[in-house]
Design an enzyme around this catalytic site. Structure first.
Site, PDB file in Angstrom:
ATOM      1  N   TRP B 102     -11.788 -63.484 -60.552  1.00 21.64           N
ATOM      2  CA  TRP B 102     -11.370 -62.107 -61.013  1.00 21.64           C
ATOM      3  C   TRP B 102      -9.984 -61.940 -61.457  1.00 21.64           C
ATOM      4  O   TRP B 102      -9.738 -61.310 -62.432  1.00 21.64           O
ATOM      5  CB  TRP B 102     -11.942 -60.805 -59.902  1.00 21.64           C
ATOM      6  CG  TRP B 102     -13.183 -60.996 -59.765  1.00 21.64           C
ATOM      7  CD1 TRP B 102     -14.052 -61.303 -58.278  1.00 21.64           C
ATOM      8  CD2 TRP B 102     -14.445 -60.631 -60.636  1.00 21.64           C
ATOM      9  NE1 TRP B 102     -15.557 -61.231 -58.777  1.00 21.64           N
ATOM     10  CE2 TRP B 102     -15.589 -60.776 -59.828  1.00 21.64           C
ATOM     11  CE3 TRP B 102     -14.154 -60.129 -61.910  1.00 21.64           C
ATOM     12  CZ2 TRP B 102     -16.685 -60.343 -60.753  1.00 21.64           C
ATOM     13  CZ3 TRP B 102     -15.623 -59.721 -62.490  1.00 21.64           C
ATOM     14  CH2 TRP B 102     -16.607 -59.873 -62.021  1.00 21.64           C
ATOM     15  N   ASP B 176      -5.202 -55.276 -57.993  1.00 17.32           N
ATOM     16  CA  ASP B 176      -6.702 -55.115 -57.889  1.00 17.32           C
ATOM     17  C   ASP B 176      -7.109 -55.103 -56.497  1.00 17.32           C
ATOM     18  O   ASP B 176      -7.059 -56.627 -56.037  1.00 17.32           O
ATOM     19  CB  ASP B 176      -7.535 -56.108 -58.828  1.00 17.32           C
ATOM     20  CG  ASP B 176      -9.083 -56.107 -58.568  1.00 17.32           C
ATOM     21  OD1 ASP B 176      -9.515 -55.243 -58.272  1.00 17.32           O
ATOM     22  OD2 ASP B 176      -9.783 -56.865 -59.386  1.00 17.32           O
ATOM     23  N   LYS B 200     -17.430 -51.628 -52.606  1.00 28.27           N
ATOM     24  CA  LYS B 200     -17.222 -52.636 -51.378  1.00 28.27           C
ATOM     25  C   LYS B 200     -17.062 -51.527 -50.183  1.00 28.27           C
ATOM     26  O   LYS B 200     -17.701 -51.104 -49.507  1.00 28.27           O
ATOM     27  CB  LYS B 200     -16.301 -53.568 -51.888  1.00 28.27           C
ATOM     28  CG  LYS B 200     -16.858 -54.553 -52.613  1.00 28.27           C
ATOM     29  CD  LYS B 200     -16.438 -54.658 -54.037  1.00 28.27           C
ATOM     30  CE  LYS B 200     -16.346 -55.872 -54.958  1.00 28.27           C
ATOM     31  NZ  LYS B 200     -17.421 -56.950 -55.029  1.00 28.27           N
TER      32      LYS B 200
END
Lengths: 366, 366
Positions: B102, B176, B200
């Site tokens: 990511w 992030d 999440k």
């Protein structure tokens, strides 16, 4: 508190059976032992829901196999941006028909990406922000160089609605249907692309459905950022990143509700009956209730009217609320009353409302 | 089916009390006679929820008043785009630390808007897509011309996590935090901007929280499209168009749940205990369970390991499911097992899992 009659312009009412099912499945969806919010979007349960919802959307719309259904986020406003970004650029032009506040918003973002012309601009006076009518076919001055023609099928703020699909002489026709999608039968194959934020007739906010004809999709620019290019949504079936799963789940339940209730044919008849009752009340009130849109351009979704005075408008909102009829206040720029009678508002709700309007008029003479 | 022990990497488990409250309020939220999905985002009920959620986020994070909390859509992927679009441009540079899949994705989108340098690139071999470690402070080669430094605090795929906040010599630090936000106490004031897709530790997919320090927000470009410019989110408190209301509502309930359970201090202790139990099992299995990340870079959120053979990996997933422990399969590029033990996974869930791992090992020798 008991359930109310809900005229919110959006986010709007959702059919009671849909909410009941969502409630009952909250701790255990599809026999997974999890909420639909708690399962991986890469798993088979969510995948079946996701792909099934695309199929169901095509089925309800009567779309042939050469249309892709995309799930995006950011509401219709994100489409104001994505559409021109995907099709315009240096030297490219597009037609935007201006019939209201949101149509202007779409055209404004499009100007960043190309030259925008207006086949019709229905603003009553330049800069007034006032719109009361939909143009007639003969009034449309199409730009022969336009890549596409964009319009807004229903104007949520102004309470106007297109009662025909414009003939755009073979140009790709694109439409923001956020506030009247699936409220009536329509030949959706006339559109190269149409989109709708879900939060009026399709479910909750958080997901926007974009339906695109494959031949138009093929012309979208390549190489755009993954979150803004239509082709990345096409390539990965809108799963290139985590989709807004719960909103898509409710969308699925609402589409099933439409199907179970006879599809767009039956929904259209119901909405027609509702609008006749509401506008009938307005028109038979001897001017007590005064409609804001031109009669031939009236929306079946957003019924805008004013009472004799602003004080009576306020009292109407207050008394309606006390009677269990809520979110009736007009849009801030419009004043008056707005009854947004989307699909989840029932005929019985409307009958109760008409009775309330009758009683209110009798008790509160001008 | 009864509720399962859910190790989904995202969308992930949500605390049971949150789901129960959402279920109980489905037909009548906040005494409105409507679901939270059915009320106007312009009404006072939703407004209080929306603004209250921003305040609650700041409170849980311990952020001072000079931070704005923005609600965006499109997940972290949209932030991969918005961050550089808002701060880079012709001749501008930014630092992206590469620690996983990511992090690479974020850097890839950033390259559209400026020159991207990498203070560290932890890919084991160029092009391998394999990452097992977090760089040490001394290994970071910062670009003095960078507008900001970006990193990914937890690598969901690779099961690695930063155990310190890098010192970036006064540059704005952006992060992030999608997969470990609010899993432990952290000095959030070290960050100029941090963001997290909710799915999440914060709630369902559909909303992304971006927290930005005002002095950094002031430097964001003006005149960007409304849906992509941080300043339009700031100006209208993320209400310039209809926000993803239901996702924000669940986010609110989850933040309240964190607060009620003792805040980040207590949550951090719980997660620490969970990771010690799980990695303890791995480390005491005499090599039966083999961790995939370097020991000093291990994630407390995503516990990645392999069994002696791929067949045993598959059997583990299958037997775990039969025992009510689901979504344990590793990420497609990694293989093996991934247990994503986010905040909603309880210590009791982990104890049950460790017992299962013990039993599985005994019954299925290598």
């Amino acid at each position: 508190m008991k359930r109310v009659i809900n005229y919110s312009a959006g986010p709007a009412g959702i059919p009671l059976e849909v909410l009941e099912q969502a409630r009952d499945e909250m701790l255990d969806w599809n026999n997974t032992g999890c909420s639909v919010m708690e399962v991986s979007h890469r798993g088979k349960d969510y995948d079946a829901l996701h792909m099934g919802t695309m199929d169901l959307f095509r089925e309800v719309a009567g779309l042939p196999a050469d249309y892709h259904v995309l799930f995006t986020t950011g509401g219709a406003s994100m489409q104001f941006l994505m559409l021109p970004m995907n099709y315009l650029g240096e030297g490219k032009e597009a037609d935007y028909i201006l019939t209201g506040n949101w149509a202007q918003g779409a055209a404004k973002e499009a100007k960043r990406y190309g030259k925008i012309s207006n086949p019709a601009n229905m603003e009553v006076e330049a800069g007034s922000g006032k719109f009361v009518a939909i143009p007639k076919q003969g009034e449309l001055k199409l730009n022969p160089n336009a890549e596409y023609v964009h319009y807004t099928s229903n104007n949520t703020v102004e309470g106007t609605q297109w009662h025909y699909i414009p003939d755009v002489k073979g140009k790709p026709l694109c439409c923001d249907m956020s506030s009247d999608i699936f409220s009536r039968p329509l030949d959706f194959t006339k559109f190269s692309l149409f989109y709708a934020g879900a939060q009026k007739n399709l479910g909750p906010s958080g997901v926007t459905v974009v339906a695109v004809k494959d031949e138009f999709l093929a012309k979208a620019h390549d190489g755009l950022p993954a979150m803004l290019g239509y082709k990345s949504y096409q390539d990965k079936f809108s799963m290139h990143n985590t989709p807004p799963c719960f909103s898509i789940y409710i969308l699925n339940l609402v589409l099933n509700w439409i199907k179970k209730n006879g599809g767009l044919e039956a929904i259209g008849k119901m909405n027609d009956k509702k609008q006749k009752l509401l506008y009938g009340m307005v028109d038979n009130s001897k001017g007590y209730y005064k409609g804001l849109a031109n009669t031939d351009s009236r929306s079946s979704m957003n019924i805008d009217f004013k009472l004799p005075t602003a004080e009576l408008d306020d009292k109407f909102v207050k008394d309606a609320k006390a009677a269990g009829i809520v979110q009736t206040k007009g849009y801030r720029s419009m004043g008056g009353i707005r009854l947004s009678a989307y699909n989840a508002v029932t005929i019985k709700d409307v009958e109760t409302t008409v009775q309330f309007m009758q009683d209110f008029m009798a008790k509160n003479p001008a």
